[in-house]
Design an enzyme around this catalytic site. Structure first.
Site, PDB file in Angstrom:
ATOM      1  N   PHE A 154       0.260 -21.506 -10.011  1.00  0.00           N
ATOM      2  CA  PHE A 154      -0.506 -21.128  -8.810  1.00  0.00           C
ATOM      3  C   PHE A 154      -1.084 -19.713  -8.868  1.00  0.00           C
ATOM      4  CE2 PHE A 154       3.540 -19.151  -7.576  1.00  0.00           C
ATOM      5  CZ  PHE A 154       3.081 -17.960  -7.034  1.00  0.00           C
ATOM      6  N   SER A 231       6.790 -21.762 -14.515  1.00  0.00           N
ATOM      7  CA  SER A 231       8.154 -21.215 -14.533  1.00  0.00           C
ATOM      8  C   SER A 231       8.893 -21.661 -15.798  1.00  0.00           C
ATOM      9  CB  SER A 231       8.902 -21.710 -13.300  1.00  0.00           C
ATOM     10  OG  SER A 231       8.979 -23.125 -13.352  1.00  0.00           O
ATOM     11  N   CYS A 286       3.021 -12.718 -14.152  1.00  0.00           N
ATOM     12  CA  CYS A 286       4.085 -12.801 -15.162  1.00  0.00           C
ATOM     13  C   CYS A 286       4.159 -11.506 -15.968  1.00  0.00           C
ATOM     14  CB  CYS A 286       3.856 -13.982 -16.078  1.00  0.00           C
ATOM     15  SG  CYS A 286       2.337 -13.808 -16.990  1.00  0.00           S
TER      16      CYS A 286
HETATM   17  P1  NAD Z   1       5.800 -23.981 -11.623  1.00  0.00           P
HETATM   18  O1  NAD Z   1       6.573 -24.077 -12.887  1.00  0.00           O
HETATM   19  O2  NAD Z   1       6.479 -24.327 -10.355  1.00  0.00           O
HETATM   20  O3  NAD Z   1       4.514 -24.945 -11.699  1.00  0.00           O
HETATM   21  C1  NAD Z   1       3.656 -24.926 -12.814  1.00  0.00           C
HETATM   22  C2  NAD Z   1       3.055 -26.329 -12.971  1.00  0.00           C
HETATM   23  O4  NAD Z   1       4.092 -27.267 -13.207  1.00  0.00           O
HETATM   24  C3  NAD Z   1       2.292 -26.799 -11.745  1.00  0.00           C
HETATM   25  O5  NAD Z   1       1.069 -27.377 -12.169  1.00  0.00           O
HETATM   26  C4  NAD Z   1       3.225 -27.816 -11.097  1.00  0.00           C
HETATM   27  O6  NAD Z   1       2.536 -28.890 -10.496  1.00  0.00           O
HETATM   28  C5  NAD Z   1       4.065 -28.337 -12.250  1.00  0.00           C
HETATM   29  N1  NAD Z   1       5.462 -28.633 -11.877  1.00  0.00           N
HETATM   30  C6  NAD Z   1       6.215 -28.016 -10.918  1.00  0.00           C
HETATM   31  N2  NAD Z   1       7.466 -28.532 -10.913  1.00  0.00           N
HETATM   32  C7  NAD Z   1       7.505 -29.474 -11.891  1.00  0.00           C
HETATM   33  C8  NAD Z   1       8.521 -30.339 -12.386  1.00  0.00           C
HETATM   34  N3  NAD Z   1       9.748 -30.361 -11.873  1.00  0.00           N
HETATM   35  N4  NAD Z   1       8.208 -31.179 -13.407  1.00  0.00           N
HETATM   36  C9  NAD Z   1       6.975 -31.180 -13.953  1.00  0.00           C
HETATM   37  N5  NAD Z   1       5.968 -30.382 -13.502  1.00  0.00           N
HETATM   38  C10 NAD Z   1       6.225 -29.541 -12.502  1.00  0.00           C
HETATM   39  O7  NAD Z   1       5.170 -22.520 -11.590  1.00  0.00           O
HETATM   40  P2  NAD Z   1       4.360 -21.824 -10.400  1.00  0.00           P
HETATM   41  O8  NAD Z   1       5.307 -21.551  -9.278  1.00  0.00           O
HETATM   42  O9  NAD Z   1       3.115 -22.580 -10.113  1.00  0.00           O
HETATM   43  O10 NAD Z   1       3.926 -20.456 -11.096  1.00  0.00           O
HETATM   44  C11 NAD Z   1       4.724 -19.306 -11.123  1.00  0.00           C
HETATM   45  C12 NAD Z   1       5.496 -19.222 -12.421  1.00  0.00           C
HETATM   46  O11 NAD Z   1       4.588 -19.216 -13.527  1.00  0.00           O
HETATM   47  C13 NAD Z   1       6.285 -17.917 -12.548  1.00  0.00           C
HETATM   48  O12 NAD Z   1       7.532 -18.221 -13.111  1.00  0.00           O
HETATM   49  C14 NAD Z   1       5.447 -17.087 -13.513  1.00  0.00           C
HETATM   50  O13 NAD Z   1       6.149 -16.113 -14.248  1.00  0.00           O
HETATM   51  C15 NAD Z   1       4.922 -18.152 -14.409  1.00  0.00           C
HETATM   52  N6  NAD Z   1       3.734 -17.704 -15.115  1.00  0.00           N
HETATM   53  C16 NAD Z   1       3.902 -17.372 -16.422  1.00  0.00           C
HETATM   54  C17 NAD Z   1       2.829 -16.902 -17.143  1.00  0.00           C
HETATM   55  C18 NAD Z   1       3.008 -16.506 -18.581  1.00  0.00           C
HETATM   56  O14 NAD Z   1       2.028 -16.159 -19.204  1.00  0.00           O
HETATM   57  N7  NAD Z   1       4.201 -16.532 -19.137  1.00  0.00           N
HETATM   58  C19 NAD Z   1       1.575 -16.775 -16.531  1.00  0.00           C
HETATM   59  C20 NAD Z   1       1.436 -17.142 -15.198  1.00  0.00           C
HETATM   60  C21 NAD Z   1       2.543 -17.610 -14.494  1.00  0.00           C
END
Ligand code: NAD
Length: 489
Positions: A154, A231, A286
């Protein structure tokens, strides 16, 4: 709520160049700025994903056979379109994600830089050729994989999709994008602008949804590679599931970035960099400063950071966090740290913005005397919160940094080259900053962390992504029988 009252029309899937109506489940898209409903998003099922995969599969033979110098022409035009629409695209990011207009504009500008990099790919992937024995040549070419998928989080609704779209597609792949269901609207404009730039139908498709669609992507037999950003918990699920289905996967996870500050650090520069890093995008980056490791007496710098933090005004130069749940989670971490004995120097809890009382705001928060065993020192908070951990020397500071499960970024603030080098070499993180609060490597350098901040071999952007999005074809050629040679000669 009826469609007419939505600020944006219902967010549909984009398949084979068209927005397609669905009868699936839908979810409200809420703007965290005010808590109001912006749109509804389709939550697709596996059958809908399959329609998109078949469209991408049908487009692949022609797109992959198009010379790369022609394929990148689409991205030259697309870059111009992004530039033309920066304001509108930034407004969308602001509304669906909650970050400030300035931050949203910087996000779209980064998407432009990522697109610009893709335009340089013909220069970077020209193959290799060598006469390996008399009259016998070997050549190596980068070939696209086929249908690939990109799953986004997001926090950067415009930029993170651009980590993958321009490179993967310019290299000849056809893509399915799965945006975050919390911020699906930006992908509509991305689809429209790619089409306007001349991308053939089916080369880029968007399938909206939640967990169900992510699992279907990991399982689909015709998807060759999966890139994921989100995440660590979900990165592990996606990496395990897609690689067990014999796909390539790079899965970027969460972060806990340590900023080590030494007593000789430049006062103003350090304080302003650290404050901007912890509060920018409301800490939902992140690459954000999450833990400051203070080596020795640093009262002047800490006091300056607090002054800077107090100048930040939620709703003005600080955006909202993504949801009510996120606000509650962040405030819970602060309360637990306080209960465990940490000292709250600047408190951003119970923040209400006049006129936006239902928005999800957390003010900048600075907490001193956090100890390494506290949850706030170890876990990703993902809010505008700086936890200060005291360390007696650089070795103890590095030991604290090294003990983290994550490894996205680490920075050091000092005027000593020797001390900086110690952190550059000793920090267990993929991206290091020296007097830089958000050490994002700009193009052409690649982006990717270590440890539980990334699973998979390649980084997601830059030159490293070329290896991820392509496979090598090695051809050995002999044309002249009169050379009377075999390959060994
Ligand atoms: P999230 O992991 O909740 O969701 C990411 C994606 O996974 C979304 O498209 C969501 O629909 C899907 N998803 C969610 N739960 C799922 C599940 N149980 N099974 C399968 N798919 C699922 O992450 P978020 O809250 O959207 O984003 C924030 C996180 O992203 C933070 O932890 C942040 O650090 C990380 N992030 C990391 C980077 C990086 O470069 N390392 C960059 C941006 C964000």
């Amino acid at each position: 709520m009826e469609n007419q009252t939505l600020q944006y029309p219902e967010t549909k899937n984009f398949i084979a160049g068209k927005f397609v109506p669905q009868t699936n489940r839908t979810l409200n898209v809420v703007t965290p700025l005010s808590g109001g409903v912006l749109s509804k998003v389709t939550l697709s099922d596996a059958a809908e994903l399959d329609r998109a995969v078949q469209a991408a599969k049908a487009a692949f033979p022609s797109w992959s056979a198009t010379p790369i110098k022609e394929r990148v022409q689409v991205f030259y035009r697309y870059k111009t379109l992004l530039e033309k629409h920066v304001k509108e695209l930034a407004q969308l990011v602001h509304e669906e994600n909650g970050k400030t207009i300035e931050e949203a504009t910087a996000e779209v500008e980064k998407s432009i830089e990522l697109t610009e990099f893709a335009c340089s790919l013909p220069q970077l992937i020209s193959g290799e050729l060598l006469e390996v024995s008399k009259g016998v040549e070997c050549r190596v070419e980068h070939k696209p994989l086929g249908v690939v998928a990109s799953i986004a989080p997001f926090n950067f609704p415009n930029m993170v999709p651009h980590w993958t779209i321009p490179n993967a597609i310019a290299l000849g792949n056809c893509m399915i994008l799965k945006p975050s269901e919390q911020v699906p609207i930006s992908a509509i404009r991305i689809s429209e602008l790619l089409k306007e730039a001349g991308l053939p139908d089916g080369v880029f498709n968007v399938v909206n949804g939640d967990r169900e669609i992510v699992e279907a992507i990991c399982d689909h037999p015709d998807i060759e590679a999966v890139s994921f950003v989100g995440s660590t918990k979900v990165a592990k699920i996606v990496y395990r599931r897609s690689t067990s289905n014999l796909k390539r996967c790079v899965a970027l996870g969460g972060a806990k970035n340590h900023l080590i500050v030494l007593p000789d650090a430049h006062l103003e520069m350090t304080a302003s960099n650290i404050t901007a890093s912890m509060s920018g995008c409301a800490g939902q980056r992140c690459m954000a400063a999450s833990a400051m490791v203070a080596v020795g007496p640093l009262d002047a710098i800490i006091s300056k950071i607090c002054d800077e933090a107090r100048k930040i005004i939620p709703g003005k130069n600080l955006g909202s966090v993504i949801s009510k749940e996120a606000k509650e989670r962040i405030e819970r971490y602060i309360a637990e740290a306080e209960k465990a004995g940490a000292k709250i120097l600047v408190d951003g809890r119970n923040c209400v913005v006049a006129g936006k009382e239902n928005g999800f705001y957390v003010g900048p928060t600075v907490i001193d005397y956090v100890t390494p065993d506290m949850a706030i020192a170890k876990e990703e908070v993902f809010g505008p919160v700086l936890a200060i951990i005291r360390a007696k020397d650089i070795d103890e500071a590095l030991a604290i940094e090294n003990s983290s499960n994550y490894g996205n970024a680490a920075s050091v603030f000092t005027q000593s080259g020797g001390m900086a080098k110690k952190v550059m070499e000793g920090a267990s993180a993929g991206m290091i900053g020296v007097n830089v609060g958000v050490p994002v490597p700009r193009e052409p350098f690649s982006f990717g962390g270590w440890n539980e901040s990334k699973f998979g071999v390649n980084d997601i952007t830059g030159k490293s992504s070329i290896e991820f999005w392509t496979k090598l074809k090695k051809t050995t050629v002999k044309w002249n029988p009169e050379s009377k040679t075999n390959w060994m000669s």
